[in-house]
Design a protein around this motif. Sequence first.
Motif, PDB file in Angstrom:
ATOM      1  N   GLU A  25     -30.306  26.973  95.789  1.00  0.00           N
ATOM      2  CA  GLU A  25     -28.634  26.463  95.607  1.00  0.00           C
ATOM      3  C   GLU A  25     -27.522  26.518  97.018  1.00  0.00           C
ATOM      4  O   GLU A  25     -27.074  25.296  96.734  1.00  0.00           O
ATOM      5  CB  GLU A  25     -27.836  28.072  94.701  1.00  0.00           C
ATOM      6  N   ALA A  27     -29.333  25.035  99.441  1.00  0.00           N
ATOM      7  CA  ALA A  27     -29.223  24.001 100.016  1.00  0.00           C
ATOM      8  C   ALA A  27     -29.161  22.982  99.410  1.00  0.00           C
ATOM      9  O   ALA A  27     -28.363  21.482  99.996  1.00  0.00           O
ATOM     10  CB  ALA A  27     -31.163  23.616  99.896  1.00  0.00           C
ATOM     11  N   SER A  28     -28.919  23.372  97.560  1.00  0.00           N
ATOM     12  CA  SER A  28     -29.001  21.661  97.012  1.00  0.00           C
ATOM     13  C   SER A  28     -26.817  21.898  97.109  1.00  0.00           C
ATOM     14  O   SER A  28     -26.464  20.589  97.078  1.00  0.00           O
ATOM     15  CB  SER A  28     -28.444  21.873  95.561  1.00  0.00           C
ATOM     16  N   SER A  30     -25.788  21.758  99.908  1.00  0.00           N
ATOM     17  CA  SER A  30     -25.253  21.344 101.460  1.00  0.00           C
ATOM     18  C   SER A  30     -25.741  19.738 101.203  1.00  0.00           C
ATOM     19  O   SER A  30     -25.007  19.080 101.666  1.00  0.00           O
ATOM     20  CB  SER A  30     -25.981  22.020 102.505  1.00  0.00           C
ATOM     21  N   ASP A  31     -27.154  19.728 100.252  1.00  0.00           N
ATOM     22  CA  ASP A  31     -26.966  18.055 100.093  1.00  0.00           C
ATOM     23  C   ASP A  31     -25.765  17.729  99.332  1.00  0.00           C
ATOM     24  O   ASP A  31     -25.802  16.097  99.674  1.00  0.00           O
ATOM     25  CB  ASP A  31     -28.165  18.256  99.401  1.00  0.00           C
ATOM     26  N   LEU A  32     -25.481  18.207  98.804  1.00  0.00           N
ATOM     27  CA  LEU A  32     -23.848  17.955  97.362  1.00  0.00           C
ATOM     28  C   LEU A  32     -23.209  18.037  98.973  1.00  0.00           C
ATOM     29  O   LEU A  32     -21.732  16.531  98.589  1.00  0.00           O
ATOM     30  CB  LEU A  32     -23.598  19.080  96.608  1.00  0.00           C
ATOM     31  N   LYS A  34     -23.433  16.672 101.607  1.00  0.00           N
ATOM     32  CA  LYS A  34     -23.339  15.411 102.720  1.00  0.00           C
ATOM     33  C   LYS A  34     -23.004  14.493 101.745  1.00  0.00           C
ATOM     34  O   LYS A  34     -22.748  13.857 102.584  1.00  0.00           O
ATOM     35  CB  LYS A  34     -25.137  16.137 103.560  1.00  0.00           C
ATOM     36  N   ARG A  35     -23.581  14.753 100.770  1.00  0.00           N
ATOM     37  CA  ARG A  35     -23.786  12.888 100.213  1.00  0.00           C
ATOM     38  C   ARG A  35     -21.995  13.269  99.846  1.00  0.00           C
ATOM     39  O   ARG A  35     -21.687  11.593 100.117  1.00  0.00           O
ATOM     40  CB  ARG A  35     -24.141  13.225  98.884  1.00  0.00           C
ATOM     41  N   SER A  38     -20.913  11.666 102.755  1.00  0.00           N
ATOM     42  CA  SER A  38     -21.172   9.622 103.366  1.00  0.00           C
ATOM     43  C   SER A  38     -20.508   9.304 102.302  1.00  0.00           C
ATOM     44  O   SER A  38     -20.826   7.552 102.437  1.00  0.00           O
ATOM     45  CB  SER A  38     -23.050   9.942 102.847  1.00  0.00           C
ATOM     46  N   SER A  39     -20.205   9.561 101.476  1.00  0.00           N
ATOM     47  CA  SER A  39     -19.415   8.025 100.298  1.00  0.00           C
ATOM     48  C   SER A  39     -18.461   7.534 100.912  1.00  0.00           C
ATOM     49  O   SER A  39     -17.595   8.173 101.970  1.00  0.00           O
ATOM     50  CB  SER A  39     -19.431   9.017  98.824  1.00  0.00           C
TER      51      SER A  39
END
Length: 175
Positions: A25, A27-28, A30-32, A34-35, A38-39
Motif C-alpha cells: 500500500e 508503494a502504491s 508513492s506511485d500515486l 509521483k503520477r 508529474s501530471s
Amino acid sequence: MKISSVNSSLLNGTETMQKVREAGEGASFSDLVKRIRSSENFKGGGSVSSANVIQDGRLNGDFASGFANTFTSESDKKALPVGAAANGAGVHAKSATIDRTSKLYEKSLELESYIVKIMVSSMRSTVTKTSLFGGDSFASQMYEDMMYDEYATQLTKNAGFGLADQVYLQLNVQA
C-alpha cells in the motif's frame, strides 16, 4: 508439535502478511503521488487556486442540492408566472414571461429558498424536542439544520409560491 508453537507460527504468518500488505500500500501510494506531481494540472506550481475550487459559487464537496439546471427545457425560456406573481398581476396587467433558464431566475430561486428557510426555521422552533435520538448535541443540530435547508430547497422547487417569479419580474424590467 505443541499447540503453542502452532499458534505462534500462525500469528507470525499473520503479522508477516500484514507487513507485506502495508508495504504494498505504501508503494502504491508513492506511485500515486509521483503520477499526480508529474501530471499537467500539477505543473503550475503545485498549489490549488480558488478558481480551481469554486465553480458557480459552490464549493467542491457541497452536496446540498441547488437550483442549477433545474429548468432546462425550451418551454422554460418563455414560462408564465406562477403563484403570487400570477395572482398579483391583476386582470388588466400586461402578461409577462419568465426565462427560468437564466442566472437571474436561479438567484431569485435562491432568495426565495432563503426566505422559505427562515419561515420553516421559525416553525421548527415551535416543535418540542426529545432526547431520544441524540439529544441536543452539536452534530444533531448541524444535521437537522442541513435537513431543513434541503426542505426549504425542495419546497421552493415544488410548491410554486411565486416569490422568485415576482423578484425576477421586478429585476428584469422589460421596456
